[in-house]
Design an enzyme around this catalytic site. Structure first.
Site, mmCIF file in Angstrom:
data_model
loop_
_atom_site.group_PDB
_atom_site.id
_atom_site.type_symbol
_atom_site.label_atom_id
_atom_site.label_comp_id
_atom_site.label_asym_id
_atom_site.label_seq_id
_atom_site.Cartn_x
_atom_site.Cartn_y
_atom_site.Cartn_z
ATOM 1 C CB THR A 46 -4.655 8.322 -0.400
ATOM 2 O OG1 THR A 46 -5.616 7.332 -0.811
ATOM 3 C CG2 THR A 46 -4.332 8.121 1.072
ATOM 4 C CD GLU A 81 -3.297 0.389 0.769
ATOM 5 O OE1 GLU A 81 -4.141 0.673 1.620
ATOM 6 O OE2 GLU A 81 -3.262 0.912 -0.352
#
Length: 291
Positions: free
Chosen positions: A168, A120
């Site tokens: 994000t 991630e």
């Protein structure tokens, strides 16, 4: 070859910033892996044109390297990137589970959480487990420095996804760096209420516990039509509404028989603000599974 279905997830849940997460019953990615001399990646599906296939720039490339498991990896995206629904986490979790099984590495799902979280980091810039933990373990998860805890929960949900994406990295830039003692006390109380609600599978407690005045308002300001969507969802029967992850997805907790009305109300509210949106009538679901 191994094929894995890896679910979308919703992190934070309002009061549990960088800590809480849930697996969603739908949507999901499908990840297929096959042994190879070197890792190659092929991406199809929702938003595939925005996802790099270079293993050095894709979450699954980092996972394959960490497991020393080179493979040809096919990702059929059901979870759109930049949605707030754990798109990169779904791919990372699916690849970790599939490659662990294909190469017989013998790691537990708990151990795979850390590997998927490192994957991630390729996209998010930092290794967080709040999405990959529920993607692998299912249910409601609490990710802390001391480890990951998970419980199954029977909670009906609606996720409404506006068309306009939010990265994000952009969403993290608006997070405040300080909070007052009053805000801290309120957040702890709400997070505790939410946790109790998950353990009891009580949607009303979960909805009340999602309330947050520290992080959520700043991220909500990035989503055109958010306030109207929240008001419409609550009028249609939602117990609570918050930003899903970094957004723009919006998560509503509601009675099972109100999901259709809540979904329609949220899509309509975004439409009135000039935002195309789609809604998923879903639930707290299980983790990634080998098909």
């Amino acid at each position: 070859m191994r094929t894995v279905r890896a679910p979308a997830t919703s992190a934070n849940l309002g009061s549990g910033f960088d800590t809480f997460g849930v697996a969603l019953g739908r949507p999901a990615d499908v990840v297929r892996v096959e042994r190879a001399e070197r890792t190659t990646i092929e991406v199809t599906g929702a938003g595939a044109q925005y996802i790099p296939e270079d293993p050095d720039r894709n979450t699954v490339g980092a996972v394959a390297e960490a497991l020393n498991a080179p493979a040809h990896i096919q990702i059929d995206k059901g979870v759109r990137p930049a949605s707030g629904l754990g798109s990169s986490a779904a791919s990372a979790a699916g690849a970790a589970l599939a490659l662990n099984d294909l190469y017989d590495r013998g790691l537990s799902r708990q151990e795979l959480v850390g590997i998927a979280a490192e994957g991630e980091a390729v996209v998010a810039g930092i290794a967080h487990a709040d999405n990959v933990a529920p993607a692998l373990l299912g249910g409601f998860t609490i990710a802390t420095a001391d480890g990951i805890h998970s419980v199954p929960a029977n909670i009906p949900l609606v996720v409404c996804l506006p068309e306009e994406p939010i990265s994000t990295r952009d969403a993290r830039r608006v997070v405040p760096q300080t909070a007052t003692i009053e805000e801290l006390v309120e957040t702890v109380g709400n997070a505790s209420t939410l946790t109790l609600g998950m353990c009891r599978s009580n949607p009303e407690l979960v909805g009340r516990g999602m309330a947050d005045e520290v992080v959520t308002p700043h991220r909500a300001a990035l989503i055109d039509g958010y306030d109207d969507a929240v008001a419409a969802a609550e009028e249609a029967g939602a117990h609570g509404v918050t930003v899903s992850g970094s957004g723009p997805g919006v998560l509503a907790v509601c009675p099972a028989d109100a999901r259709r009305d809540v979904a329609s109300a949220m899509v309509g509210a975004f439409g009135e603000n000039g935002e195309n949106a789609r809604a998923y009538r879903t639930w707290v679901g299980s983790g990634a599974e080998i098909l």
